[in-house]
Scaffold this active site. Structure first.
Site, mmCIF file in Angstrom:
data_model
loop_
_atom_site.group_PDB
_atom_site.id
_atom_site.type_symbol
_atom_site.label_atom_id
_atom_site.label_comp_id
_atom_site.label_asym_id
_atom_site.label_seq_id
_atom_site.Cartn_x
_atom_site.Cartn_y
_atom_site.Cartn_z
ATOM 1 N N LYS A 101 1.258 -1.068 0.413
ATOM 2 C CA LYS A 101 0.248 0.249 -0.274
ATOM 3 C C LYS A 101 1.066 1.269 0.221
ATOM 4 O O LYS A 101 1.822 1.179 1.101
ATOM 5 C CB LYS A 101 -1.119 0.022 1.294
ATOM 6 C CG LYS A 101 -1.568 1.321 0.690
ATOM 7 C CD LYS A 101 -1.993 1.717 2.945
ATOM 8 C CE LYS A 101 -1.999 3.224 2.428
ATOM 9 N NZ LYS A 101 -1.878 4.285 1.530
ATOM 10 N N GLU B 22 9.565 0.866 10.850
ATOM 11 C CA GLU B 22 10.575 1.911 10.357
ATOM 12 C C GLU B 22 9.990 3.424 10.484
ATOM 13 O O GLU B 22 9.561 3.871 10.183
ATOM 14 C CB GLU B 22 11.891 1.999 8.962
ATOM 15 C CG GLU B 22 11.657 0.554 9.460
ATOM 16 C CD GLU B 22 13.499 -0.173 10.246
ATOM 17 O OE1 GLU B 22 14.172 0.899 10.310
ATOM 18 O OE2 GLU B 22 13.647 -0.787 10.911
ATOM 19 N N CYS C 91 14.026 10.537 6.553
ATOM 20 C CA CYS C 91 14.244 10.116 8.135
ATOM 21 C C CYS C 91 15.388 10.037 8.563
ATOM 22 O O CYS C 91 15.676 10.471 9.825
ATOM 23 C CB CYS C 91 14.445 8.640 8.709
ATOM 24 S SG CYS C 91 14.556 7.169 7.224
ATOM 25 N N GLU D 135 9.736 15.494 15.180
ATOM 26 C CA GLU D 135 10.217 15.282 13.923
ATOM 27 C C GLU D 135 9.615 16.295 12.947
ATOM 28 O O GLU D 135 8.658 16.206 12.331
ATOM 29 C CB GLU D 135 9.783 13.999 13.453
ATOM 30 C CG GLU D 135 11.022 13.787 11.605
ATOM 31 C CD GLU D 135 10.483 12.113 10.956
ATOM 32 O OE1 GLU D 135 8.974 11.690 11.720
ATOM 33 O OE2 GLU D 135 11.320 12.260 10.540
#
Ligand code: NAD
Length: 489
Positions: A181, A257, A292, A390
């Site tokens: 997906k 992750e 990331c 973040e």
């Protein structure tokens, strides 16, 4: 559905080796952040589509049409697929540039590197084997690796081709069948990858793509009882939801992750400040800071902060902002208007908290409205959101330290633990930093990408950066389960 969406080409799911229209009628527009215009429509997603894809993948796993092939043939098919990804690399990079703004000029995590990552995984197919344990006379204890079954892969938008291959390649190399997906912001390259795989000889049903919103399709996949593993890359917030769905359903293992807040720790012991500044400026602006392991916190010795910040801001001037499809562009728009607003709200919040905000780089195109200038924020306190959360944009927060212990404490001061960059000319200080910092550490080095260690390394995130091993041969083992066979004779 708007009138514009009704007249647009609509993407289909890819199930059992061919296009399959969604069972649902709701659609979403895929827009390009450079102009803000819609490119195509895609299904909003339907639980029926998920069931169809999962049952197809389960059938393909059970009849062993992929796992049952000779390892040499599976390798050959994956190599052929890698060759066609490489041949189509420019087209795949273009799809990603249009969908989410990554400039085609940026080599990091592009389609060509995805092809070589796929080759690394294909090469490993016949190089992972089990063990025979010491045991009593007339007994044999074997531990073998077995594929898990149907793997659901849920991917983010930031490197659409690479992140899709980062899941598809090890999951297939391990003999599983897969349902992917992709992010609703950047769905097209995953579809193209699946088509190329089938053309290369991957049996129909071994790799399926289901499109749609995360809260519909991603959730249904994660809750599905016939899915044997979820491999997720995305935010920590959604990663936690996925872990919950796995717990609520069949306790399937989850490889997660997730987010990061990686620091650059810069000591004052005569490191080459120009080189460090160039690296800090490059990492915070690559893919507009949307990756990331981006070094998004500068933790620097108090005595050199002004000099270093000045050099970093000057480094931004080398950027060439513009249309991500043009080869000279090095700095594109953020992936969406929503992402731009999110980044902007962090800067507003930091200003309100009294931080000093320094914008940098050349002037930006106004087109599409999704550009955001590289920005440095000199924070007042480590507790501010700009130092803790973040941001996922070209925003660097800055904090200073007086000694090594304070540097380590600041580096470890967030909930995340993905990666840290440490800069020092003293090897002993470097080793103390790498012992004290809980994440993986790059000492005077950039993140290895591409051939060799770039594909071979695996690291395990800590804290809210996720769990499990991705990358390298150990990463392939994440998609295998260890089975013990105990034989007395
Ligand atoms: P996101 O968490 O919003 O979405 C990731 C994927 O999850 C998308 O496909 C989305 O549709 C899906 N999703 C959303 N809601 C869901 C739900 N309720 N159930 C199941 N699936 C759902 O992340 P994003 O904005 O697409 O990507 C950016 C994030 O990805 C950042 O946090 C970044 O750090 C992270 N990321 C991590 C790594 C890594 O290796 N650690 C690599 C790349 C990106």
């Amino acid at each position: 559905m708007s009138k514009q969406q009704m007249s647009m080409v609509s993407l289909n799911n890819f199930i059992a080796g061919r296009d399959r229209p969604s069972l649902g009628s709701a659609t979403l527009a895929v827009t390009t952040p450079f102009t803000g215009k819609a490119i195509c429509a895609m299904p909003a997603g339907d639980e029926g589509d998920v069931s169809a894809a999962v049952s197809d993948a389960a059938e393909a796993f059970q009849d062993k049409r992929w796992e049952g092939l000779a390892p040499s043939l599976r390798k050959k098919i994956l190599f052929r697929w890698a060759d066609s990804i490489e041949a189509q690399a420019a087209a795949l990079d273009q799809l990603d540039a249009e969908d989410m703004g990554k400039p085609v000029s940026v080599a990091a995590f592009n389609a060509r590197s995805a092809a070589s990552l796929l080759r690394f995984n294909a090469e490993s197919i016949d190089k992972i084997f089990g063990q025979t344990l010491p045991s009593a006379q007339r007994s044999l204890v074997m531990q073998r690796w077995a594929p898990r079954g149907v793997v659901a892969a849920i991917t983010p938008w930031n490197f659409p081709t690479f992140n899709a291959v980062l899941k598809m390649a090890p999951a297939l190399a391990a003999g599983n069948t897969v349902v992917v997906k992709p992010s609703e912001l950047s769905p097209r390259s995953a579809l193209e990858l699946a088509r190329l795989a089938v053309e290369a000889g991957l049996p129909a049903g071994a790799l399926n793509i289901v499109l749609g919103k995360g809260e519909i399709v991603g959730k249904a996949l994660s809750l599905h009882h016939a899915v044997n593993m979820v491999s997720f890359t995305g935010s920590s917030e959604v990663g936690k939801l996925v872990l919950g769905y796995a717990a609520q359903s069949n306790m399937k293992p989850v490889l997660a992750e997730c987010g990061g807040k990686s620091p650059h720790v810069v000591m004052d012991d005569a490191v080459d400040l120009d080189a460090v500044a160039a690296m800090v400026a490059a990492t915070i602006t690559t893919n507009q800071g949307q990756w990331c392991s981006v070094g998004s916190r500068l933790i620097v010795a108090e005595s050199i902060v002004d000099e270093l910040v000045d050099k970093v801001v000057r480094g931004f001037e080398r950027l060439v902002p513009g249309d991500p499809l043009i080869a000279s562009t090095t700095f594109g728009p953020l992936a969406s208007a929503r992402q731009r607003d999110r980044v902007a709200s962090y800067i507003d919040g930091a200003r309100r908290a009294g931080a000093r905000v320094i914008g940098g780089g050349p002037s930006l195109p106004e087109e599409g409205g999704c550009f955001f200038a590289p920005t440095v924020v000199i924070a007042k306190s480590v507790d501010e959101p700009i130092c803790q959360e973040e941001v996922f944009g070209p925003v660097l927060s800055v904090l200073t330290f007086r000694d090594l212990d304070e540097a380590i404490r600041l580096a470890n001061s967030t909930a995340f633990g993905l990666l840290a960059y440490a800069w020092t000319s003293d090897i002993s200080t470097g080793m103390k930093l790498s012992e004290g910092i809980r994440s993986s550490v790059l000492l005077n080095a950039a993140l290895p990408a591409g051939e060799g260690p770039g594909h071979g390394f695996s690291s395990e995130p800590v804290g809210e950066s996720g769990m499990g091993m991705e990358g390298g041969v150990e990463g392939i083992k994440s998609y295998l389960r260890r089975q013990t066979v105990w034989l007395n004779f």
